[in-house]
Design a protein around this motif. Structure first.
Motif, PDB file in Angstrom:
ATOM      1  N   VAL A  26       0.832  -1.204   0.000  1.00  0.00           N
ATOM      2  CA  VAL A  26       0.000   0.000   0.000  1.00  0.00           C
ATOM      3  C   VAL A  26       0.867   1.254   0.000  1.00  0.00           C
ATOM      4  O   VAL A  26       0.546   2.247  -0.656  1.00  0.00           O
ATOM      5  CB  VAL A  26      -0.961  -0.010   1.211  1.00  0.00           C
ATOM      6  N   SER A  27       1.964   1.208   0.718  1.00  0.00           N
ATOM      7  CA  SER A  27       2.877   2.359   0.746  1.00  0.00           C
ATOM      8  C   SER A  27       3.424   2.652  -0.644  1.00  0.00           C
ATOM      9  O   SER A  27       3.537   3.813  -1.054  1.00  0.00           O
ATOM     10  CB  SER A  27       4.031   2.089   1.721  1.00  0.00           C
ATOM     11  N   GLU A  29       1.967   1.878  -3.469  1.00  0.00           N
ATOM     12  CA  GLU A  29       0.853   2.390  -4.258  1.00  0.00           C
ATOM     13  C   GLU A  29       0.614   3.874  -3.976  1.00  0.00           C
ATOM     14  O   GLU A  29       0.490   4.684  -4.891  1.00  0.00           O
ATOM     15  CB  GLU A  29      -0.414   1.591  -3.955  1.00  0.00           C
ATOM     16  N   LEU A  30       0.567   4.228  -2.689  1.00  0.00           N
ATOM     17  CA  LEU A  30       0.320   5.620  -2.315  1.00  0.00           C
ATOM     18  C   LEU A  30       1.449   6.528  -2.789  1.00  0.00           C
ATOM     19  O   LEU A  30       1.205   7.630  -3.288  1.00  0.00           O
ATOM     20  CB  LEU A  30       0.169   5.734  -0.785  1.00  0.00           C
ATOM     21  N   GLU A  33       1.214   7.124  -6.472  1.00  0.00           N
ATOM     22  CA  GLU A  33       0.062   7.961  -6.829  1.00  0.00           C
ATOM     23  C   GLU A  33       0.214   9.402  -6.361  1.00  0.00           C
ATOM     24  O   GLU A  33      -0.116  10.344  -7.093  1.00  0.00           O
ATOM     25  CB  GLU A  33      -1.213   7.380  -6.210  1.00  0.00           C
ATOM     26  N   GLY A  43      -2.493   7.827   6.162  1.00  0.00           N
ATOM     27  CA  GLY A  43      -3.020   7.444   4.855  1.00  0.00           C
ATOM     28  C   GLY A  43      -2.868   5.960   4.585  1.00  0.00           C
ATOM     29  O   GLY A  43      -3.765   5.323   4.012  1.00  0.00           O
ATOM     30  N   ILE A  44      -1.746   5.394   4.998  1.00  0.00           N
ATOM     31  CA  ILE A  44      -1.525   3.962   4.828  1.00  0.00           C
ATOM     32  C   ILE A  44      -2.557   3.173   5.622  1.00  0.00           C
ATOM     33  O   ILE A  44      -3.173   2.227   5.119  1.00  0.00           O
ATOM     34  CB  ILE A  44      -0.100   3.575   5.281  1.00  0.00           C
ATOM     35  N   SER A  46      -5.467   4.156   6.646  1.00  0.00           N
ATOM     36  CA  SER A  46      -6.806   4.351   6.089  1.00  0.00           C
ATOM     37  C   SER A  46      -7.054   3.442   4.896  1.00  0.00           C
ATOM     38  O   SER A  46      -8.105   2.810   4.780  1.00  0.00           O
ATOM     39  CB  SER A  46      -6.984   5.819   5.683  1.00  0.00           C
ATOM     40  N   ARG A  47      -6.091   3.357   3.994  1.00  0.00           N
ATOM     41  CA  ARG A  47      -6.280   2.519   2.811  1.00  0.00           C
ATOM     42  C   ARG A  47      -6.330   1.042   3.171  1.00  0.00           C
ATOM     43  O   ARG A  47      -7.034   0.265   2.535  1.00  0.00           O
ATOM     44  CB  ARG A  47      -5.170   2.777   1.789  1.00  0.00           C
TER      45      ARG A  47
END
Length: 213
Positions: A26-27, A29-30, A33, A43-44, A46-47
């Protein structure tokens, strides 16, 4: 492009728990993006749909997560350049090492940028063998030049340590210019009509600096 994230072939993946792997995925990906500023522990979490506390059970900070992403990045870069090492013709092998390195940077711009942020790496925590592993692409370039000397393709007077570092600096420079848009097909001052052809010409020219005529 996150097509390979599900497999996530990190060097230490066998030692990571399932949530730990998910955090790094996820890190990545974020970061790809939103950039590094958009990569936050909140944010990590949350996703992932977990609490921030769950993250801190695996990583004490974003810096530690970035270190793990670098491990992944080194593996991806190695996978990108490795096919070039199997090319029999030495000149073509050297050219393709350069081309594949630059193309990796173009394909994974954020990952490459994080990979090159050595000033943020916690080197005091890195074992000696891991340092050598981390600079494996540079070592392979050095090995290639040494192999070229044995084949008589490269002058035996060439200092392969210095030359490999100089070549990497040039390749990194082009990679950075491309991913930052300083060289592009749409640049108003220095347009590159065909970036792939530019990279190939650059690789051939750079390789020629160490090859016998």
């Amino acid at each position: 492009d996150h097509r390979d994230l599900h497999s996530f072939p990190t060097r230490r993946s066998s030692d990571l728990e399932e949530l730990r792997e998910a955090i790094i995925k996820v890190s990545l990906e974020l970061g790809s993006e939103l950039g590094e500023d958009g990569l936050t522990m909140r944010g990590i979490a949350s996703r992932l749909g977990v609490s921030a506390t769950a993250l801190y059970q695996h990583f004490e900070s974003k810096s530690q997560i970035l270190n793990e992403i670098r491990i992944f990045g080194i593996e991806r870069l190695w996978q990108a350049i490795q096919p070039a090492l199997e090319i029999e013709d030495f000149s073509d092998r050297l050219v393709q090492l350069i081309v594949r390195y630059v193309e990796f940077a173009r394909a994974e711009p954020w990952l490459y940028t994080v990979l090159m942020q050595h000033d943020e790496v916690q080197w005091d925590r890195v074992k000696g063998e891991d340092v050598e592993w981390a600079i494996r692409p540079l070592l392979e370039l050095r090995n290639a030049l040494e192999a070229g000397q044995k084949l008589g393709k490269v002058s035996d007077k060439l200092d392969v340590v210095t030359s490999s570092l100089q070549m990497w600096a040039a390749v990194h420079g082009l990679s950075s210019l491309l991913i930052n848009g300083r060289i592009s097909e749409k640049h108003p001052m220095f347009p590159a009509p065909d970036e792939s052809s530019l990279i190939l010409t650059f690789a051939r020219t750079l390789a020629a600096t160490v090859l016998h005529a």
